[in-house]
Write an enzyme that holds these catalytic residues in place. Sequence first.
Site, PDB file in Angstrom:
ATOM      1  N   TYR A 175     -11.817 -45.001  10.579  1.00  0.00           N
ATOM      2  CA  TYR A 175     -11.484 -45.711   9.350  1.00  0.00           C
ATOM      3  C   TYR A 175     -11.167 -44.733   8.217  1.00  0.00           C
ATOM      4  O   TYR A 175     -10.395 -45.051   7.315  1.00  0.00           O
ATOM      5  CB  TYR A 175     -12.650 -46.599   8.901  1.00  0.00           C
ATOM      6  CG  TYR A 175     -12.656 -47.988   9.503  1.00  0.00           C
ATOM      7  CD1 TYR A 175     -12.739 -48.153  10.879  1.00  0.00           C
ATOM      8  CD2 TYR A 175     -12.589 -49.107   8.697  1.00  0.00           C
ATOM      9  CE1 TYR A 175     -12.764 -49.416  11.427  1.00  0.00           C
ATOM     10  CE2 TYR A 175     -12.612 -50.381   9.241  1.00  0.00           C
ATOM     11  CZ  TYR A 175     -12.699 -50.529  10.607  1.00  0.00           C
ATOM     12  OH  TYR A 175     -12.719 -51.784  11.144  1.00  0.00           O
ATOM     13  N   LYS A 224     -18.145 -43.872  23.851  1.00  0.00           N
ATOM     14  CA  LYS A 224     -17.125 -43.745  24.897  1.00  0.00           C
ATOM     15  C   LYS A 224     -17.114 -42.260  25.292  1.00  0.00           C
ATOM     16  O   LYS A 224     -16.095 -41.568  25.199  1.00  0.00           O
ATOM     17  CB  LYS A 224     -15.774 -44.230  24.332  1.00  0.00           C
ATOM     18  CG  LYS A 224     -14.645 -44.329  25.327  1.00  0.00           C
ATOM     19  CD  LYS A 224     -14.763 -45.493  26.292  1.00  0.00           C
ATOM     20  CE  LYS A 224     -13.649 -45.429  27.328  1.00  0.00           C
ATOM     21  NZ  LYS A 224     -13.824 -46.422  28.416  1.00  0.00           N
ATOM     22  N   ASP A 269     -16.766 -50.260  26.488  1.00  0.00           N
ATOM     23  CA  ASP A 269     -16.100 -51.322  27.257  1.00  0.00           C
ATOM     24  C   ASP A 269     -17.141 -52.107  28.059  1.00  0.00           C
ATOM     25  O   ASP A 269     -17.106 -53.337  28.118  1.00  0.00           O
ATOM     26  CB  ASP A 269     -14.979 -50.759  28.154  1.00  0.00           C
ATOM     27  CG  ASP A 269     -15.380 -49.504  28.918  1.00  0.00           C
ATOM     28  OD1 ASP A 269     -16.472 -48.948  28.670  1.00  0.00           O
ATOM     29  OD2 ASP A 269     -14.588 -49.064  29.780  1.00  0.00           O
ATOM     30  N   ASP A 319     -17.203 -52.519  14.489  1.00  0.00           N
ATOM     31  CA  ASP A 319     -16.377 -53.593  13.930  1.00  0.00           C
ATOM     32  C   ASP A 319     -16.082 -54.623  15.010  1.00  0.00           C
ATOM     33  O   ASP A 319     -16.254 -55.832  14.815  1.00  0.00           O
ATOM     34  CB  ASP A 319     -15.067 -52.997  13.380  1.00  0.00           C
ATOM     35  CG  ASP A 319     -14.142 -54.072  12.837  1.00  0.00           C
ATOM     36  OD1 ASP A 319     -14.637 -54.956  12.106  1.00  0.00           O
ATOM     37  OD2 ASP A 319     -12.933 -54.038  13.155  1.00  0.00           O
ATOM     38  N   ASP A 323     -18.028 -58.584  15.693  1.00  0.00           N
ATOM     39  CA  ASP A 323     -17.299 -59.857  15.738  1.00  0.00           C
ATOM     40  C   ASP A 323     -17.612 -60.575  17.047  1.00  0.00           C
ATOM     41  O   ASP A 323     -17.836 -61.784  17.078  1.00  0.00           O
ATOM     42  CB  ASP A 323     -15.782 -59.636  15.620  1.00  0.00           C
ATOM     43  CG  ASP A 323     -15.275 -59.879  14.210  1.00  0.00           C
ATOM     44  OD1 ASP A 323     -16.039 -59.620  13.255  1.00  0.00           O
ATOM     45  OD2 ASP A 323     -14.114 -60.332  14.059  1.00  0.00           O
TER      46      ASP A 323
HETATM   47  C1  IPM Z   1     -15.530 -56.084   8.570  1.00  0.00           C
HETATM   48  C2  IPM Z   1     -14.073 -56.329   8.348  1.00  0.00           C
HETATM   49  C3  IPM Z   1     -13.468 -55.110   7.653  1.00  0.00           C
HETATM   50  C4  IPM Z   1     -13.608 -53.944   8.606  1.00  0.00           C
HETATM   51  C5  IPM Z   1     -12.001 -55.263   7.215  1.00  0.00           C
HETATM   52  C6  IPM Z   1     -11.795 -56.480   6.352  1.00  0.00           C
HETATM   53  C7  IPM Z   1     -11.486 -54.020   6.543  1.00  0.00           C
HETATM   54  O1  IPM Z   1     -13.428 -56.613   9.545  1.00  0.00           O
HETATM   55  O2  IPM Z   1     -16.275 -55.924   7.583  1.00  0.00           O
HETATM   56  O3  IPM Z   1     -15.965 -56.059   9.723  1.00  0.00           O
HETATM   57  O4  IPM Z   1     -12.769 -53.737   9.488  1.00  0.00           O
HETATM   58  O5  IPM Z   1     -14.582 -53.208   8.471  1.00  0.00           O
HETATM   59 MG    MG Z   2     -14.700 -56.741  11.223  1.00  0.00          MG
END
Ligand code: IPM
Ligand code: MG
Length: 354
Positions: free
Chosen positions: A142, A189, A221, A245, A249
Site C-alpha cells: 500500500y 506467502k 492462499d 485487506d 473482507d
Molecule cells: C479497508 C478498505 C481500504 C483498504 C480502502 C478503502 C482503501 O478496503 O479498510 O479495508 O484497502 O485498506
Molecule cells: Mg478492505
Amino acid sequence: MNLNIAVLPGDGIGPEIIEQAKNVVLAITEKFGHTIQFTHALVGAVAIDGTGNPFPSETFELCKQSDAVLFGAIGDPKYDKNPKAKIRPEQGLLAMRKKLGLYANVRPVITFSSLIEKSPIRPELIENVDIIVIRELTGGIYFGEKGRSDDGNTAFDTNLYTRQEVDRIVRLACKYAMNRSKKLTVVDKANVLETSRLWRETSQDIVKEFPEIQTDYMFVDNAAMQLIQNPGQFDVMVTENMFGDILTDEASVITGSLGLLPSASIGKLTSVFEPIHGSYPQAAGKNIANPLGTILSAAMMLEYTFRLDKEAKLIREAVSSSLDNNFSTEDISDSNPRKTSEVGEWIVNYITEK
Ligand code: IPM
Ligand code: MG
C-alpha cells in the site's frame, strides 16, 4: 472520566450511522457519570468537496489532540467511475493511517447466534467462530514505491517491510493471543515472497518470548481456503497489509453480518474506531443502513482507549438483545425491517432503562 472524541462521519451512510453511535455513547456516559466532547471534522469525498484535500490538516490536528477518533466511512461512486481522478477519497483514509501511525487494524469476527442462518456457510461450521484478525496497516504494498513507465504501459507497486514493522505487529498479536486461547496463526506467502520470509523469520524470533502460545504459519492462499472450510480452527491471525485487506473482507461474511462488524486501528498518536463496511452510497440518506457496526466500534473505543469495560459490555449486551428481538435494519430482518434511527433509539433505551 472525560472523553474527548474526534468524529469523522465521512461519506455515504457515514453521517447516519455515526449519529446513532454518538447517541449510544452519550447514553453510556450519562449513565456511568462520564463527560464527553464530540468534535466533528471532514474526511473523504466531503473533504475534497469542501477543501480540496481528502484528509485536511485541520482534521489531522483534531485527531492528534483527541483521545480517540470515531470514523464512519469514505468513498463516493463519482470517483470509482473515474480511474484517472487525481485526488480520491481513499487517499484520505491512507493519509490518515500513515500520519496518525495507525499500524494495526484489529478486526474481531464473531458469530451472533441469532444470525447464524444468514451466513453463506453451514451453521455447524460457524457456531463458535470467534476470530481476531490483526492486519498491518501502514506498510507493505500500500505504501511502497509505485509508478508507471513513461509510455504508460508498465506499472509497479513495491512491497516493503522492515523487521521493526513486523516485530511491532507480531508482538501486538502475541499480546492478544495471550489474553485469549493462546493460539496464533501467522499468514504469509513465504514460499514466494522475500517480505514474507522476513515476516516468518521475525515472527519465529518473537514467539520464542511467548512460549505458551501455539503458533502456526500458513500461506495466504491456504488461509483463504481454510477460513471457509474450517473457520473454527482460528483464534488470532496476523498478517501484512494487503493479505489482511483481502482476508478480513472474506472473514466478515463468514458470520453473515457485514453490517455488524467493528474495527479498531491502533496508532501511535491516537486510535481510530470504525465499522468495517464501506460508505454504501446507494443507501445514503435513506435511514436504512445498519448502525450496529459503528455502535460496536464505539464499544471497542471505550474498552481499548479508556478501559471502560463495563460500559463496552453494556453496549454489546444491548446490541445482542436488539438482534435477539429481531429489531434490526433490512440487511438482517426481512420480516419487519427497522430504520437506522429506530435501531439506534432501541439501543439507547435499553441502556437507559438497564
Ligand atoms: C479497508 C478498505 C481500504 C483498504 C480502502 C478503502 C482503501 O478496503 O479498510 O479495508 O484497502 O485498506
Ligand atoms: Mg478492505
